[in-house]
Motif scaffolding. Structure first.
Motif, mmCIF file in Angstrom:
data_model
loop_
_atom_site.group_PDB
_atom_site.id
_atom_site.type_symbol
_atom_site.label_atom_id
_atom_site.label_comp_id
_atom_site.label_asym_id
_atom_site.label_seq_id
_atom_site.Cartn_x
_atom_site.Cartn_y
_atom_site.Cartn_z
ATOM 1 N N GLY A 190 0.813 -1.211 0.000
ATOM 2 C CA GLY A 190 0.000 0.000 0.000
ATOM 3 C C GLY A 190 0.844 1.257 0.000
ATOM 4 O O GLY A 190 0.535 2.239 -0.693
ATOM 5 N N VAL A 191 1.929 1.261 0.764
ATOM 6 C CA VAL A 191 2.832 2.414 0.809
ATOM 7 C C VAL A 191 3.522 2.586 -0.535
ATOM 8 O O VAL A 191 3.661 3.710 -1.046
ATOM 9 N N LEU A 192 3.980 1.490 -1.139
ATOM 10 C CA LEU A 192 4.626 1.569 -2.447
ATOM 11 C C LEU A 192 3.660 2.083 -3.504
ATOM 12 O O LEU A 192 4.048 2.863 -4.388
ATOM 13 N N SER A 193 2.402 1.676 -3.419
ATOM 14 C CA SER A 193 1.395 2.181 -4.359
ATOM 15 C C SER A 193 1.209 3.682 -4.194
ATOM 16 O O SER A 193 1.090 4.419 -5.178
ATOM 17 N N MET A 194 1.172 4.137 -2.944
ATOM 18 C CA MET A 194 1.029 5.563 -2.661
ATOM 19 C C MET A 194 2.223 6.355 -3.193
ATOM 20 O O MET A 194 2.096 7.501 -3.620
ATOM 21 N N MET A 195 3.400 5.733 -3.204
ATOM 22 C CA MET A 195 4.614 6.399 -3.670
ATOM 23 C C MET A 195 4.813 6.269 -5.174
ATOM 24 O O MET A 195 5.871 6.584 -5.700
ATOM 25 N N PRO A 219 -8.552 11.253 -2.172
ATOM 26 C CA PRO A 219 -8.886 10.128 -1.278
ATOM 27 C C PRO A 219 -10.318 10.258 -0.774
ATOM 28 O O PRO A 219 -10.833 11.365 -0.609
ATOM 29 N N ARG A 220 -10.953 9.106 -0.553
ATOM 30 C CA ARG A 220 -12.340 9.134 -0.090
ATOM 31 C C ARG A 220 -12.452 9.699 1.325
ATOM 32 O O ARG A 220 -13.398 10.393 1.663
ATOM 33 N N THR A 221 -11.490 9.355 2.173
ATOM 34 C CA THR A 221 -11.491 9.837 3.556
ATOM 35 C C THR A 221 -10.126 10.421 3.882
ATOM 36 O O THR A 221 -9.097 9.879 3.475
ATOM 37 N N ASP A 273 -4.550 1.115 1.873
ATOM 38 C CA ASP A 273 -5.221 1.741 0.729
ATOM 39 C C ASP A 273 -5.307 3.242 0.954
ATOM 40 O O ASP A 273 -6.187 3.720 1.671
ATOM 41 N N PHE A 274 -4.405 3.993 0.312
ATOM 42 C CA PHE A 274 -4.375 5.443 0.492
ATOM 43 C C PHE A 274 -5.420 6.146 -0.364
ATOM 44 O O PHE A 274 -5.712 7.311 -0.101
ATOM 45 N N LEU A 275 -5.965 5.470 -1.358
ATOM 46 C CA LEU A 275 -7.081 6.053 -2.101
ATOM 47 C C LEU A 275 -8.329 6.057 -1.232
ATOM 48 O O LEU A 275 -9.154 6.960 -1.313
ATOM 49 N N ASP A 276 -8.450 5.079 -0.367
ATOM 50 C CA ASP A 276 -9.572 5.030 0.564
ATOM 51 C C ASP A 276 -9.343 5.987 1.733
ATOM 52 O O ASP A 276 -10.245 6.728 2.120
ATOM 53 N N LEU A 333 0.921 18.753 4.792
ATOM 54 C CA LEU A 333 1.768 17.587 4.560
ATOM 55 C C LEU A 333 0.877 16.356 4.474
ATOM 56 O O LEU A 333 0.209 15.998 5.442
ATOM 57 N N ALA A 334 0.861 15.726 3.311
ATOM 58 C CA ALA A 334 -0.017 14.586 3.078
ATOM 59 C C ALA A 334 0.786 13.298 3.005
ATOM 60 O O ALA A 334 1.810 13.234 2.324
ATOM 61 N N ASN A 335 0.315 12.275 3.724
ATOM 62 C CA ASN A 335 0.937 10.954 3.682
ATOM 63 C C ASN A 335 2.446 11.017 3.918
ATOM 64 O O ASN A 335 3.233 10.404 3.206
ATOM 65 N N TYR A 336 2.820 11.834 4.887
ATOM 66 C CA TYR A 336 4.194 11.936 5.401
ATOM 67 C C TYR A 336 5.115 12.811 4.559
ATOM 68 O O TYR A 336 6.028 13.425 5.096
#
Length: 208
Positions: free
Chosen positions: A7-12, A57-59, A79-82, A151-154
């Protein structure tokens, strides 16, 4: 490790991996080859769940800027899209906000020199995550008007986009512009770096 933090790799935005290991589904096998003069097999896999460079992202969960508590939440997220995370010193009164309607974002232009343009369409104010390093001096504009980001997702940008159709532009200045920005702050606001500042979240959009 690669499966646990997928999930982190997908976000990156990591779409492909080169590894000596065999990876299980959902990693998609692409091909393999041998290193010259060795019996080492190198395999290429595709991450079919990779996120785009910009998304709604949804939330969104709001977290105080504290690496000891924030980083474990990000690393454990699947899931960072969620669900994505925004870090702030003065967080909104609610811990989370969820979009109730579909939101669209389209990349109109992307340049390697640090310029991009996005086209958004939402029925409500939504947080847009843009996977560009959130470092000082980014110039961010919505319909030509300057805005700030959280700052989003670190490590990335979280931009509050109002309802409707908008053009989001981002530009990272060159070295000379960075130097003049730093010099201006040093000469005219020497104590600014000691103050914790962040964008004022618009009350208009109902987040505070």
């Amino acid at each position: 490790f690669l499966t646990k933090y997928r999930g982190v790799l997908s976000m990156m935005n990591v779409r492909y991996l080169i590894t000596t290991y065999e990876l299980p589904s959902p990693w998609k096998y692409v091909f393999e080859t041998y290193l010259p003069d060795t019996d080492i097999t190198m395999r290429v896999y595709e991450n079919t769940d990779v996120l785009p460079r910009a998304y709604f992202p949804r939330t969104v969960n709001f977290l105080p800027q504290n690496e000891l508590t924030t980083l474990p939440k990000i690393l454990s997220n699947k899931d960072f899209l969620d669900t994505s995370f925004m870090e702030c010193f003065r967080c909104p009164s609610s811990e989370a906000t969820t979009g109730m309607h579909e939101a669209k974002v389209q990349m109109d232009a992307y340049h390697d020199d640090g310029r991009l343009q996005l086209r958004t369409q939402t029925q409500e104010a939504r947080w847009l995550v843009v996977s560009e390093s959130n470092i000082p001096y980014w110039d961010i504009r919505i319909d030509g008007k300057p805005v700030e980001s959280l700052l989003a997702n670190y490590q990335y940008h979280g931009i509050l986009v109002p309802a409707g159709e908008h053009i989001v532009e981002m530009e990272f200045p060159g070295l000379w512009s960075q130097f003049t920005h730093a010099l201006r702050r040093l000469l005219f606001d020497p104590y600014r770096q000691e103050r914790k500042s962040e964008p004022q979240l618009p009350k208009l959009y109902g987040y505070i």
